[in-house]
Scaffold this motif. Structure first.
Motif, PDB file in Angstrom:
ATOM      1  N   ASP A  31       0.667  -0.662  -0.553  1.00 16.72           N
ATOM      2  CA  ASP A  31      -0.305  -0.058  -0.339  1.00 16.72           C
ATOM      3  C   ASP A  31       0.781   1.366  -0.031  1.00 16.72           C
ATOM      4  OD1 ASP A  31      -2.031   1.645   0.554  1.00 16.72           O
ATOM      5  OD2 ASP A  31      -1.717   2.099   2.099  1.00 16.72           O
ATOM      6  N   ARG A  32       1.831   1.480   0.149  1.00 18.54           N
ATOM      7  CA  ARG A  32       2.659   2.508   0.002  1.00 18.54           C
ATOM      8  C   ARG A  32       3.958   1.710  -0.800  1.00 18.54           C
ATOM      9  NH1 ARG A  32       3.843   3.652   6.133  1.00 18.54           N
ATOM     10  NH2 ARG A  32       4.476   5.826   5.336  1.00 18.54           N
ATOM     11  N   ILE A  33       4.031   1.202  -1.268  1.00 18.88           N
ATOM     12  CA  ILE A  33       5.295   0.943  -2.342  1.00 18.88           C
ATOM     13  C   ILE A  33       4.084   1.677  -3.749  1.00 18.88           C
ATOM     14  CG2 ILE A  33       6.461  -0.547  -3.890  1.00 18.88           C
ATOM     15  CD1 ILE A  33       6.818  -2.361  -1.262  1.00 18.88           C
ATOM     16  N   LYS A  34       2.682   1.144  -3.661  1.00 19.24           N
ATOM     17  CA  LYS A  34       2.462   1.435  -5.001  1.00 19.24           C
ATOM     18  C   LYS A  34       1.856   2.971  -4.983  1.00 19.24           C
ATOM     19  CE  LYS A  34      -1.723   0.417  -7.684  1.00 19.24           C
ATOM     20  NZ  LYS A  34      -2.204   1.474  -7.440  1.00 19.24           N
ATOM     21  N   PRO A  35       2.166   4.242  -5.731  1.00 20.82           N
ATOM     22  CA  PRO A  35       1.556   5.045  -5.810  1.00 20.82           C
ATOM     23  C   PRO A  35      -0.039   5.177  -6.105  1.00 20.82           C
ATOM     24  CG  PRO A  35       3.472   4.802  -7.344  1.00 20.82           C
ATOM     25  CD  PRO A  35       3.072   3.617  -7.131  1.00 20.82           C
ATOM     26  N   ARG A  36      -0.169   6.289  -5.419  1.00 16.55           N
ATOM     27  CA  ARG A  36      -1.562   6.392  -5.560  1.00 16.55           C
ATOM     28  C   ARG A  36      -2.487   7.297  -6.810  1.00 16.55           C
ATOM     29  NH1 ARG A  36      -2.215   3.954  -0.753  1.00 16.55           N
ATOM     30  NH2 ARG A  36      -3.242   4.603   0.914  1.00 16.55           N
ATOM     31  N   ASP A  37      -1.038   7.605  -7.492  1.00 15.49           N
ATOM     32  CA  ASP A  37      -2.064   7.798  -8.916  1.00 15.49           C
ATOM     33  C   ASP A  37      -1.906   6.892  -9.423  1.00 15.49           C
ATOM     34  OD1 ASP A  37       0.977   7.626  -8.525  1.00 15.49           O
ATOM     35  OD2 ASP A  37       1.427  10.011 -10.485  1.00 15.49           O
ATOM     36  N   HIS A  38      -1.109   6.074  -9.453  1.00 15.02           N
ATOM     37  CA  HIS A  38      -1.521   4.825 -10.514  1.00 15.02           C
ATOM     38  C   HIS A  38      -3.112   4.032 -10.363  1.00 15.02           C
ATOM     39  CE1 HIS A  38       2.733   3.783 -11.248  1.00 15.02           C
ATOM     40  NE2 HIS A  38       3.050   5.297 -11.110  1.00 15.02           N
ATOM     41  N   ASN A  39      -3.783   4.521 -10.978  1.00 18.61           N
ATOM     42  CA  ASN A  39      -4.996   4.216 -10.345  1.00 18.61           C
ATOM     43  C   ASN A  39      -5.788   4.288 -11.570  1.00 18.61           C
ATOM     44  OD1 ASN A  39      -7.483   4.382  -9.288  1.00 18.61           O
ATOM     45  ND2 ASN A  39      -8.105   6.957  -8.412  1.00 18.61           N
ATOM     46  N   TRP A 145       7.799  -0.032 -13.059  1.00 18.89           N
ATOM     47  CA  TRP A 145       8.369  -1.282 -11.608  1.00 18.89           C
ATOM     48  C   TRP A 145      10.112  -0.729 -11.333  1.00 18.89           C
ATOM     49  CZ3 TRP A 145       5.214  -3.506 -10.196  1.00 18.89           C
ATOM     50  CH2 TRP A 145       4.067  -4.501 -10.471  1.00 18.89           C
ATOM     51  N   PRO A 146      10.988  -0.070 -12.080  1.00 16.81           N
ATOM     52  CA  PRO A 146      11.671   0.623 -11.306  1.00 16.81           C
ATOM     53  C   PRO A 146      11.649   1.675  -9.914  1.00 16.81           C
ATOM     54  CG  PRO A 146      12.339   0.564 -13.765  1.00 16.81           C
ATOM     55  CD  PRO A 146      10.661   0.040 -13.031  1.00 16.81           C
ATOM     56  N   LEU A 147      10.444   2.442 -10.491  1.00 21.12           N
ATOM     57  CA  LEU A 147       9.832   3.734  -9.331  1.00 21.12           C
ATOM     58  C   LEU A 147       9.428   2.441  -7.852  1.00 21.12           C
ATOM     59  CD1 LEU A 147       8.572   6.037  -8.649  1.00 21.12           C
ATOM     60  CD2 LEU A 147       6.480   5.244  -9.512  1.00 21.12           C
ATOM     61  N   TYR A 148       8.805   1.073  -8.283  1.00 21.66           N
ATOM     62  CA  TYR A 148       7.730   0.732  -7.434  1.00 21.66           C
ATOM     63  C   TYR A 148       8.920   0.449  -6.754  1.00 21.66           C
ATOM     64  CZ  TYR A 148       3.234   0.463  -9.191  1.00 21.66           C
ATOM     65  OH  TYR A 148       1.555   0.881  -9.311  1.00 21.66           O
ATOM     66  N   LEU A 149      10.150  -0.717  -7.403  1.00 21.46           N
ATOM     67  CA  LEU A 149      11.470  -0.784  -6.044  1.00 21.46           C
ATOM     68  C   LEU A 149      11.877  -0.179  -6.172  1.00 21.46           C
ATOM     69  CD1 LEU A 149      13.142  -4.239  -8.733  1.00 21.46           C
ATOM     70  CD2 LEU A 149      11.109  -3.872  -6.567  1.00 21.46           C
ATOM     71  N   GLY A 150      12.235   1.342  -6.339  1.00 21.74           N
ATOM     72  CA  GLY A 150      12.714   1.755  -5.201  1.00 21.74           C
ATOM     73  C   GLY A 150      12.409   2.900  -4.585  1.00 21.74           C
ATOM     74  N   ARG A 151      10.877   2.891  -4.430  1.00 23.92           N
ATOM     75  CA  ARG A 151       9.933   2.492  -3.760  1.00 23.92           C
ATOM     76  C   ARG A 151      10.446   1.406  -2.081  1.00 23.92           C
ATOM     77  NH1 ARG A 151       5.947   6.675  -4.936  1.00 23.92           N
ATOM     78  NH2 ARG A 151       4.233   5.674  -2.467  1.00 23.92           N
ATOM     79  N   LEU A 152      10.263   0.275  -2.736  1.00 24.32           N
ATOM     80  CA  LEU A 152      10.761  -0.252  -2.067  1.00 24.32           C
ATOM     81  C   LEU A 152      11.889  -0.261  -1.107  1.00 24.32           C
ATOM     82  CD1 LEU A 152       9.999  -3.623  -0.626  1.00 24.32           C
ATOM     83  CD2 LEU A 152      11.463  -4.394  -2.177  1.00 24.32           C
ATOM     84  N   GLN A 153      13.005   0.326  -1.791  1.00 25.68           N
ATOM     85  CA  GLN A 153      14.579   0.694  -1.329  1.00 25.68           C
ATOM     86  C   GLN A 153      14.143   1.233  -0.462  1.00 25.68           C
ATOM     87  OE1 GLN A 153      17.313   2.012  -4.030  1.00 25.68           O
ATOM     88  NE2 GLN A 153      18.719   0.303  -3.268  1.00 25.68           N
ATOM     89  N   GLY A 154      13.267   2.737  -0.202  1.00 23.30           N
ATOM     90  CA  GLY A 154      13.222   3.774   1.114  1.00 23.30           C
ATOM     91  C   GLY A 154      12.783   3.100   2.124  1.00 23.30           C
ATOM     92  N   ARG A 155      11.273   1.910   1.616  1.00 26.01           N
ATOM     93  CA  ARG A 155      10.730   1.730   3.138  1.00 26.01           C
ATOM     94  C   ARG A 155      11.362   0.937   3.637  1.00 26.01           C
ATOM     95  NH1 ARG A 155       7.115   4.212   4.694  1.00 26.01           N
ATOM     96  NH2 ARG A 155       6.695   2.856   6.308  1.00 26.01           N
ATOM     97  N   LEU A 156      12.677   0.152   3.181  1.00 23.16           N
ATOM     98  CA  LEU A 156      13.193  -0.613   3.719  1.00 23.16           C
ATOM     99  C   LEU A 156      14.501   0.284   4.283  1.00 23.16           C
ATOM    100  CD1 LEU A 156      14.200  -3.790   1.704  1.00 23.16           C
ATOM    101  CD2 LEU A 156      13.130  -4.074   3.489  1.00 23.16           C
ATOM    102  N   GLN A 157      14.800   1.417   4.320  1.00 20.28           N
ATOM    103  CA  GLN A 157      15.061   1.826   4.739  1.00 20.28           C
ATOM    104  C   GLN A 157      14.905   2.954   5.804  1.00 20.28           C
ATOM    105  OE1 GLN A 157      16.810   4.911   1.655  1.00 20.28           O
ATOM    106  NE2 GLN A 157      18.115   4.084   0.674  1.00 20.28           N
ATOM    107  N   ASP A 158      13.540   3.140   5.566  1.00 27.22           N
ATOM    108  CA  ASP A 158      12.992   4.177   7.135  1.00 27.22           C
ATOM    109  C   ASP A 158      12.548   2.930   7.325  1.00 27.22           C
ATOM    110  OD1 ASP A 158      12.752   6.369   4.766  1.00 27.22           O
ATOM    111  OD2 ASP A 158      10.668   5.880   4.582  1.00 27.22           O
ATOM    112  N   ALA A 159      12.843   1.627   7.515  1.00 22.96           N
ATOM    113  CA  ALA A 159      12.398   0.607   8.776  1.00 22.96           C
ATOM    114  C   ALA A 159      13.835   0.397   9.638  1.00 22.96           C
ATOM    115  CB  ALA A 159      11.507  -0.684   8.219  1.00 22.96           C
ATOM    116  N   ALA A 160      15.213   0.803   8.936  1.00 24.32           N
ATOM    117  CA  ALA A 160      16.180   0.966   9.415  1.00 24.32           C
ATOM    118  C   ALA A 160      16.766   1.809  10.359  1.00 24.32           C
ATOM    119  CB  ALA A 160      16.975   0.047   8.350  1.00 24.32           C
ATOM    120  N   GLY A 161      16.262   2.701  10.078  1.00 26.27           N
ATOM    121  CA  GLY A 161      15.973   4.186  10.794  1.00 26.27           C
ATOM    122  C   GLY A 161      17.518   4.452   9.885  1.00 26.27           C
TER     123      GLY A 161
END
Length: 162
Positions: A31-39, A145-161
């Motif tokens: 839900d936080r990886i997929k952009p809301r504008d992909h609708n 898909w590169p955007l989605y993987l980049g957003r996954l990487q961002g979520r993981l960085q956020d989780a790791a602080g």
């Protein structure tokens, strides 16, 4: 890196996270990886749901309660692999004929205890019929898909602080 073959698109990233964490964040926080504008809905999306089991769906829920089921979960093998259908036509409408849908496989490969390679392959794009090369170009683009993987990487960085 993103590459295209005749009927598929592949891209991958390396993330600083254990394989089980990378898999869990991708599926549980989609839900936080997929952009809301992909609708595909006529109203804003309030939630994207990834049902974590074979036979489940990936769908968007609109502000008015409507739903758009745009993928089916075909394989769910935590923490290494998930395959979903891509039930979206080249005209960016939901495709209801499973023979005219493609597949997206996401693999999570442990490189060492704290690093994972995430490989994404969107294959069988030709099943979509006329217009599929444009759809392939769109999912391979920086807004795909590169955007989605980049957003996954961002979520993981956020989780790791970090």
């Amino acid at each position: 890196m993103t590459a295209s073959t005749a009927t598929s698109v592949t891209t991958d990233i390396e993330v600083q996270a254990p394989v089980d964490t990378a898999f869990r964040v991708f599926t549980e926080q989609f839900d936080r990886i997929k952009p809301r504008d992909h609708n595909l809905l006529p109203v804003p999306i309030v939630e994207t749901v990834f049902e974590p089991h074979v036979g489940g769906h990936v769908y968007d829920r609109g502000a008015d309660g409507s739903e758009c089921r745009w993928a089916r979960v075909l394989v769910f093998e935590p923490p290494h692999r998930v395959v979903i259908s891509w039930d979206i036509s080249p005209q960016w409408n939901v495709e209801t004929d499973p023979s005219r849908t493609s597949e997206v496989e996401i693999r999570f490969i442990e490189l060492d205890a704290g690093r994972t390679r995430v490989e994404l392959e969107h294959r069988h794009l030709d099943r979509h019929g006329d217009g599929w090369p444009g759809e392939a170009a769109a999912v391979a683009s920086g807004n795909g898909w590169p955007l989605y993987l980049g957003r996954l990487q961002g979520r993981l960085q956020d989780a790791a602080g970090g």
